[in-house]
Design an enzyme around this catalytic site. Structure first.
Site, PDB file in Angstrom:
ATOM      1  N   ASP A 120       0.785  -1.188  -0.011  1.00 34.63           N
ATOM      2  CA  ASP A 120       0.171  -0.093   0.020  1.00 34.63           C
ATOM      3  C   ASP A 120       0.871   1.289  -0.081  1.00 34.63           C
ATOM      4  O   ASP A 120       0.289   2.423   0.183  1.00 34.63           O
ATOM      5  CB  ASP A 120      -0.838   0.042   0.997  1.00 34.63           C
ATOM      6  CG  ASP A 120      -2.229  -0.882   1.049  1.00 34.63           C
ATOM      7  OD1 ASP A 120      -2.756  -0.906  -0.013  1.00 34.63           O
ATOM      8  OD2 ASP A 120      -2.769  -1.618   1.760  1.00 34.63           O
ATOM      9  N   ASP A 180      -6.896  -4.370  -5.482  1.00 35.30           N
ATOM     10  CA  ASP A 180      -6.648  -2.843  -4.886  1.00 35.30           C
ATOM     11  C   ASP A 180      -5.061  -2.472  -5.522  1.00 35.30           C
ATOM     12  O   ASP A 180      -4.703  -1.102  -5.507  1.00 35.30           O
ATOM     13  CB  ASP A 180      -6.500  -2.738  -3.713  1.00 35.30           C
ATOM     14  CG  ASP A 180      -7.734  -3.320  -2.871  1.00 35.30           C
ATOM     15  OD1 ASP A 180      -7.909  -4.674  -3.454  1.00 35.30           O
ATOM     16  OD2 ASP A 180      -8.189  -3.152  -1.570  1.00 35.30           O
TER      17      ASP A 180
HETATM   18  N1  GLY Z   1      -7.334  -1.461  -0.013  1.00 36.06           N
HETATM   19  C1  GLY Z   1      -8.190  -1.914   0.946  1.00 36.06           C
HETATM   20  C2  GLY Z   1      -9.479  -1.400   0.732  1.00 36.06           C
HETATM   21  O1  GLY Z   1      -9.929  -0.923  -0.289  1.00 36.06           O
HETATM   22  O2  GLY Z   1     -10.356  -1.732   1.700  1.00 36.06           O
END
Ligand code: GLY
Length: 399
Positions: A120, A180
């Protein structure tokens, strides 16, 4: 099935006629300015109550079930969105007040540059330092970002052809990659442009190609988690983590995929990415469970629809992506109209009251329904992509 597409021009004309272009943008930025100033006082109050320093709890994330404000540490995946909002406030207003606040909140995240424990880093560092570098380039921010990009690519596995998303749930997954993760690639494209080293871009392209191959179903919806075998590179499992079921279409995941492939097309001009983005948009907007106001339920296959929470964040990510997509295709006006409808409906029906909800902007996001957390509440990334979508609309309308 096609009814929503066909009705859109009528709906738009009927609902937006008479609005001067830009009114909705200015009104929302005025509102956001007031809310974010209120958020500063709320953040400081909660830190003081908890006896924590800004370094320990740099950023607001969401409102909890007991209505309290949740602040998070730098290593939380949501830490970069609040500073990112402040940079967009600076970009829109050109007021140094916002630049100073953006720098203050961004600098708290500098330790992330050497963090290798998550995929992330794109969200965390590119929304904060990345926007900072774009609007106020300094050598220091450049160095922080390049170190961060190196930390991110340390998670790339050439056998799999992807960046590893998570390290948790090792009993279940060997090498989990979530849809994601497409969002973190923008950071890598930037790193190659700024450094002249193609390594980051090549990894981003390989990741996007592997995801294109394995993450999508025949109807162009995407799985959430693809688990890879690190020895063979084969797919072991196709799972969900935050969606309703392994075979369901988790709403935010569809939005991440849409945004990710629009961005990959911008960076590569590879038509396959543009085609995928359009296919995802078609899946979303032709879906019979998409409500008339275009704000999706948290999962397109949630069992109790219409008695299921919405996910406003999925709609703000989608709106922002659609504004960009509208510039790449002949039928771009259709995408822009949908994004305009989303922003209009969010403004009218999903905004928090002024000086309410600890300074967030939008209600009704759903973070992790199966886990029972962040259900139908304000969440910071919904606000970030809302502001970004408004910025994009502003630039398009001024052309
Ligand atoms: N990337 C984690 C979410 O979208 O909750």
């Amino acid at each position: 099935m096609k009814k929503v597409w066909l009705l859109l021009p009528l709906f738009l004309f009927g609902s937006c006629a008479g609005n001067k272009s830009g009114d909705i943008v200015k009104e929302n930025f005025d509102f956001a300015g007031k809310q974010l100033k209120f958020a500063f006082t709320e953040v400081e109050r909660v830190r003081a109550e908890l006896g924590k320093t800004p370094e320990e709890l740099p950023s607001p994330r969401n409102i909890q079930a007991d209505d309290s404000l949740r602040l998070v540490r730098a290593k939380d995946w949501c830490s970069g969105f609040f500073p990112g909002e402040l940079w967009y406030m600076y970009e829109y207003t050109k007021d140094d007040y916002w630049k100073e606040k953006a720098i203050e909140y961004t600098n708290l995240l500098e330790p992330l540059k050497s963090y290798k424990g998550t995929h992330d880093l794109g969200f965390m560092m590119y929304c904060s330092f990345g926007n900072g570098y774009r609007l106020n380039p300094t050598e220091h921010y450049r160095e922080v970002l390049i170190e961060g990009a190196n930390s991110l690519i340390s998670r790339f596995n050439p056998t799999v052809g992807c960046i590893r998303s998570w390290d948790h749930n090792g009993d279940k997954w060997q090498f989990p990659v979530i849809i994601d993760n497409m969002m973190n690639l923008e950071f890598l494209f930037w790193a190659s442009k700024i450094s002249g080293d193609p390594v980051y871009r090549n990894i981003a392209i390989k990741h996007a190609d592997t995801t294109l191959k394995n993450h999508f179903r025949n109807d162009n919806s995407s799985y959430h988690v693809i688990d890879y075998d690190t020895i063979t590179g084969d797919v072991r499992n196709k799972h969900t983590h935050q969606g309703y079921a392994h075979e369901s279409a988790w709403a935010r995941g569809q939005a991440w995929g849409l945004y990710g492939y629009v961005m990959c097309y911008r960076e590569t001009k590879d038509k396959r990415y543009l085609d995928q983005a359009e296919k995802i948009a078609a899946f979303i907007f032709n879906h019979p469970n998409l409500p008339e106001d275009l704000i999706p339920y948290w999962d397109f296959n949630a069992p109790e629809i219409p008695n299921e929470p919405r996910d406003v964040s999925a709609s703000t990510i989608t709106a922002s992506a659609l504004y960009e997509l509208s510039g790449y295709v002949n039928n771009g006006q259709e995408y822009k109209e949908k994004a305009d409808i989303i922003l209009k409906n969010l403004t009218k029906s999903y905004r928090v009251p002024l000086h309410g909800q600890h300074g967030f902007l939008l209600n009704s996001s759903t973070g992790h329904k199966p886990h029972g957390s962040e259900i139908n509440v304000p969440i910071v990334y919904a606000d970030y992509y809302y502001i970004e979508a408004l910025m994009r609309k502003n630039k398009i309308d001024k052309k």
